[in-house]
Write an enzyme that holds these catalytic residues in place. Structure first.
Site, PDB file in Angstrom:
ATOM      1  N   THR A  22      43.252  48.011  43.115  1.00 23.67           N
ATOM      2  CA  THR A  22      43.103  46.674  43.676  1.00 23.67           C
ATOM      3  C   THR A  22      44.401  46.266  44.370  1.00 23.67           C
ATOM      4  O   THR A  22      45.347  47.050  44.426  1.00 23.67           O
ATOM      5  CB  THR A  22      42.692  45.663  42.585  1.00 23.67           C
ATOM      6  OG1 THR A  22      42.277  44.443  43.197  1.00 23.67           O
ATOM      7  CG2 THR A  22      43.830  45.361  41.619  1.00 23.67           C
ATOM      8  N   ASN A  23      44.432  45.074  44.904  1.00 23.86           N
ATOM      9  CA  ASN A  23      45.626  44.501  45.512  1.00 23.86           C
ATOM     10  C   ASN A  23      46.010  43.279  44.699  1.00 23.86           C
ATOM     11  O   ASN A  23      45.129  42.605  44.180  1.00 23.86           O
ATOM     12  CB  ASN A  23      45.297  44.025  46.929  1.00 23.86           C
ATOM     13  CG  ASN A  23      45.789  44.957  47.989  1.00 23.86           C
ATOM     14  OD1 ASN A  23      46.488  45.921  47.710  1.00 23.86           O
ATOM     15  ND2 ASN A  23      45.426  44.680  49.212  1.00 23.86           N
TER      16      ASN A  23
END
Ligand code: C5P
Length: 214
Positions: A22-23
């Site tokens: 994810t970010n």
């Protein structure tokens, strides 16, 4: 009054049923911009990745998980909107293979092969140009080095009208410090303070430069 599409929050790319890439993104800047747009009397459609914040009930929220899902939902909605504010932090890579079962540890290194996910702002920005549409697109750029050069390069590649440049200190923070660049690379505005105050400033520029003139 305009109908504005927002992409907001992070996306997830699963490796197996429990692990994902994810970010770092809380969705707070997206939330603050949605609030600013609603306060100015506009309609907000929000395609959001998984976030802990809650969007205002006046916004129509379309929850998604992956970058491809975010692109598909944004593509469905954009034809019915006047502009896009791409404030999401979509995960840029996905594994070539998603395992059906949890990957078991073996004591050996695990090699992942990743491919790039589609760029949502670039896809919608380029498509509306090809269609000669009057829709506007605002992107965000988080840069640490050669900030102005990289932000303008991104603005051009993604066919944005304006790009909002912020530093890594913006991530998961309650405050932000941004510059807005136009297509010529000129810094047209700077704002710092709480994400709410910064969002009001950014939205004011969007309103004056992109919404009012249409
Ligand atoms: O290239 P970078 O991720 O730094 O660009 C940031 C801008 O591009 C943001 O507006 C972000 O929402 C958008 N973006 C996107 N799809 C991606 C990656 C970034 O829309 N896959």
């Amino acid at each position: 009054m305009a109908r504005i599409l927002f992409t907001s929050g992070p996306t997830r790319q699963y490796l197996d049923p429990v692990r994902y890439l994810t970010n770092a993104s809380s969705g707070r800047m997206g939330l603050a911009l949605v609030e600013a747009a609603l306060a100015a009397g506009h309609e907000a459609v929000v395609v959001s990745g998984p976030v802990e914040i809650t969007y205002p009930t006046a916004a129509r929220v379309i929850p998604v998980l992956t970058t491809d899902e975010m692109l598909a939902a944004a593509r469905d909605e954009f034809p019915h909107c006047d502009g896009l504010i791409g404030v999401a932090a979509p995960c840029d890579y996905k594994p070539t293979k998603v395992e059906d079962h949890k990957i078991a540890k073996t004591g050996e290194p695990l090699t992942l092969q990743l491919i790039e996910t589609p760029d949502i702002v670039a896809t919608l920005g380029n498509e509306r140009l090809q269609q000669g549409s009057p829709q506007w697109v605002v992107g965000f750029a988080l840069e640490t080095d050669d900030r102005h050069f990289r932000a303008v390069t991104k603005l051009q590649k993604k066919s944005c009208d304006l790009i909002v440049l912020n530093g890594p200190e913006a991530m998961n923070s309650l405050t932000n410090d941004v510059e807005i660049l136009d297509r010529t690379g000129a810094v047209v505005a700077k704002f710092q303070g709480s994400k709410g105050d910064v969002a009001q400033g950014i939205f004011g520029e969007i309103q004056a430069r992109l919404i009012r003139t249409r």
